[in-house]
Write a protein that holds these residues in place. Sequence first.
Motif, short mmCIF file in Angstrom:
data_model
loop_
_atom_site.label_atom_id
_atom_site.label_comp_id
_atom_site.label_asym_id
_atom_site.label_seq_id
_atom_site.Cartn_x
_atom_site.Cartn_y
_atom_site.Cartn_z
N UNK A 10 16.95 35.11 48.58
CA UNK A 10 16.41 35.94 47.52
C UNK A 10 17.16 37.25 47.35
N UNK A 11 17.94 37.65 48.34
CA UNK A 11 18.60 38.95 48.29
C UNK A 11 20.08 38.85 48.01
N UNK A 12 20.81 38.10 48.81
CA UNK A 12 22.28 38.10 48.74
C UNK A 12 22.80 36.83 48.09
N UNK A 13 22.15 36.43 47.01
CA UNK A 13 22.59 35.21 46.34
C UNK A 13 23.89 35.36 45.60
N UNK B 131 17.11 44.55 41.84
CA UNK B 131 16.07 45.04 42.75
C UNK B 131 14.65 44.91 42.21
N UNK B 132 14.47 44.28 41.07
CA UNK B 132 13.13 44.25 40.49
C UNK B 132 12.12 43.53 41.37
N UNK B 133 12.62 42.65 42.27
CA UNK B 133 11.71 41.96 43.18
C UNK B 133 11.31 42.85 44.36
N UNK C 68 12.78 42.99 55.02
CA UNK C 68 11.90 41.84 54.83
C UNK C 68 12.64 40.71 54.12
N UNK C 69 13.42 41.08 53.09
CA UNK C 69 14.18 40.06 52.37
C UNK C 69 15.18 39.37 53.27
N UNK C 70 15.78 40.14 54.17
CA UNK C 70 16.74 39.55 55.10
C UNK C 70 16.06 38.62 56.09
#
Length: 784
Positions: free
Chosen positions: A310-313, A334-336, A434-436
């Motif tokens: 979800x982060x580093x796509x 960054x909207x998520x 958290x995304x990581x």
Amino acid sequence: METTTALKKAGGEGGNEKEVSDGSTGSSSNDNSNINNNNNNDNSGGHKHRHSRSFSYGGDEKGIFEYFGWVYHIGVNSIGHEYCHLRFLFIRGKYVEMYRRDPHENPGIRPIRKGVIGPTLMVEELGRRNFSNGDLYVIQFYNRLGESKKGEIACSTAGEARKWMEAFDHAKQQAEYELLRGGSTRNKLSMEADIDLEGHRPRVRRYAHGLKKLIRIGQGPEMLLWQTSNLGGNVTSEGYFDGEFGDAIEAHEWKCVRTINGIRIFEDVADSKSGKGALVKAIALIDASADTVFEVILNLDRHKRYEWDMLTGDLELVDSYDGHYDVVYGTYDPKYLTRWQSKRDFVFSRQWFRGQDGEYTILQFPAVHRKRPPRSGYQRTTINPSTWEIRSLNAPMGSNTAKCLVTHMLEIHTAGWCRWKKNSCSKFEKTIPYALLSQVAGLKEYIGANPLLKCESSSMVVQSKLSDVSTSSGEFEDVEVQDEFYDAIGGDSSSSSEDEESDDGADQKEKKIKLKNVSWAISSLALKRASAPDANKELDPSEPPVHVDASQFNGSLHKAKDEADSNCWTSPGGRGFMIRGKTYLKDSAKVMGADPLLKLIAVDWLKVDKATDKIALHPRCLVQSDAGKKLPFILVINLEVPAKPNYSLVLYYAAERPVNKNSLLGKFVDGTDMFRDARFKLIPSIVEGYWMVKRAVGTKACLLGKAVTCKYFRQDNFLEIDVDIGSSSVARSVIGLVLGYVTSLVVDLAILIEAKEEAELPEYILGTVRLNRVRLESAVPLDV
């Protein structure tokens, strides 16, 4: 996925060769023979493998294993053009053949190259390299006695590269065994040449035979050309799950603080007390091989990453170095994560390597790169330093499903982490950490939702048949002048007649095997009881002991005066290391080490222009002093550290009695280099230092002779071991990281001889050393 191994020759392969393009297809072969299960035990590892290997090493038994598969042969031709040709590689015992086409589909085809694998062959993994066919994993071959001749091969996945490396290692073991056993003069002569892949070689007259009796690796060349970087590594699980235990004891106290979609998140509460930052990790059990997961994580394809990251796509490769290191640029919306709508970008570096036990480690650091300066309209974000560790697990008996344990560890600022823990309403789910951490959950679900990945990784069965033809009387024996594989393919010699031999149809011993060097096995059980070395067994009890007074010996690095001292050394006990216990071959139990057998008397920290061997012969060396010459035995370990300038860390260990000739130490001291390479083991441990350096170095035992080039020099009352760390690209990469933090590191090392037989157990520690915050500038120049 077909294994893609390629053999480099500096001069090219000849004018009539065609390069296989991405749209080409080659012939494939199907081995329809029935394969029987083999339930032999791998005694060195102490585990019962689902596909264990079995070499015919003893007495009157005759039999060799054979391997084959499609490979990429890479190199540079005579006019300087790089080539990458699809080839069929065949290893039989210690012999190697290379074909343009599959000999199964083309009976009677002649090999374009053939030769013998020798005991001084070195096989090194060079990491990933980009070709027109895509990213390939490169393996290099060279002769330890003469590194001028080097060859390279490439594989489409890391798992395939590993399997071919292990296949070559098995062939090397076959060659070593035959050399030790003896044999005909002709056969001994053939062991002293090298396989030469440099330059064009004339055709050989003999046809290959017995190609039915093979181990098949992969499916066919069309699969290679269809997708070179296929994510389905055709590998079964091959590692050993040992929990948090390596071969050195680490002070971690992991506490589960949250569970997200079945993924546990831990905090190192012992480390958090330091106040330097919180160390957290997410752990998942994934139904795929470690090779498959490694390929998924490294893959930068946005369409695939969108399905789990979800982060580093959105990632793109900025630069790549030495096959094990690259720099990546990424952007994200960054909207998520935040109400602020400005776009974010980031740059980070990745460094990866595979341990001898098959575990993958990926280090990720925030980075700066000139090709990606701050970008207008984007806010540059610093990604948290993190590591991925991917460890294969043994599947239950009767199961063909590969499994691996994936750990993603990262560092979080203490203030933010503590605020989240104290306030349940804080928006931890809206943070980058958290995304990581959630990447592990996404990875597990992505692989679970793609059966093709799991099927390809788990259905790959390495099949073998044990040939009844002994290598000592095989098809190559009538070749008058035989080259060896970098110890060279000798296709320039011609036989006097065509090969008219045929398979006599004798019953074959069919086995499923697991391509695993038994000396790489790390056990899963750590029993904390001490194992003391039996000095009476290793040292000569008939000789009176000599008092070893360390004060008579002075090295350039001083011994620690107290715990607060730095740029110094001391000799810790062996209780911080786990070694093989008396029952290791039965239950894989490891025990806590005791005091070392040999006494560390001095340490030299030297600065040299280039890697320097035989330091013990230097007039300034303590071995040449009057006191040194009176000692019964001295073990000199010269760790050659590649840098600018180069360094040598020289450890001097003394015995109070002469070495017992009939002991394991005696066999090591006066044995062959091949025996020493197979037994010389080192256990590292970062006691204090940056956590990412700890993860990079690890705590697993390493057989140095198989990881880097080791040279042995036996003379008078000493044995010197020169360890060329720079001979391995992976070792260079890790040591470069260590040197960057060396002034803040406390490093423990244990040196021992690996025990492989019942009579050699329990293991004992030869010597230890603790290096306390060594300063590079304190190294003393050595006048060569």
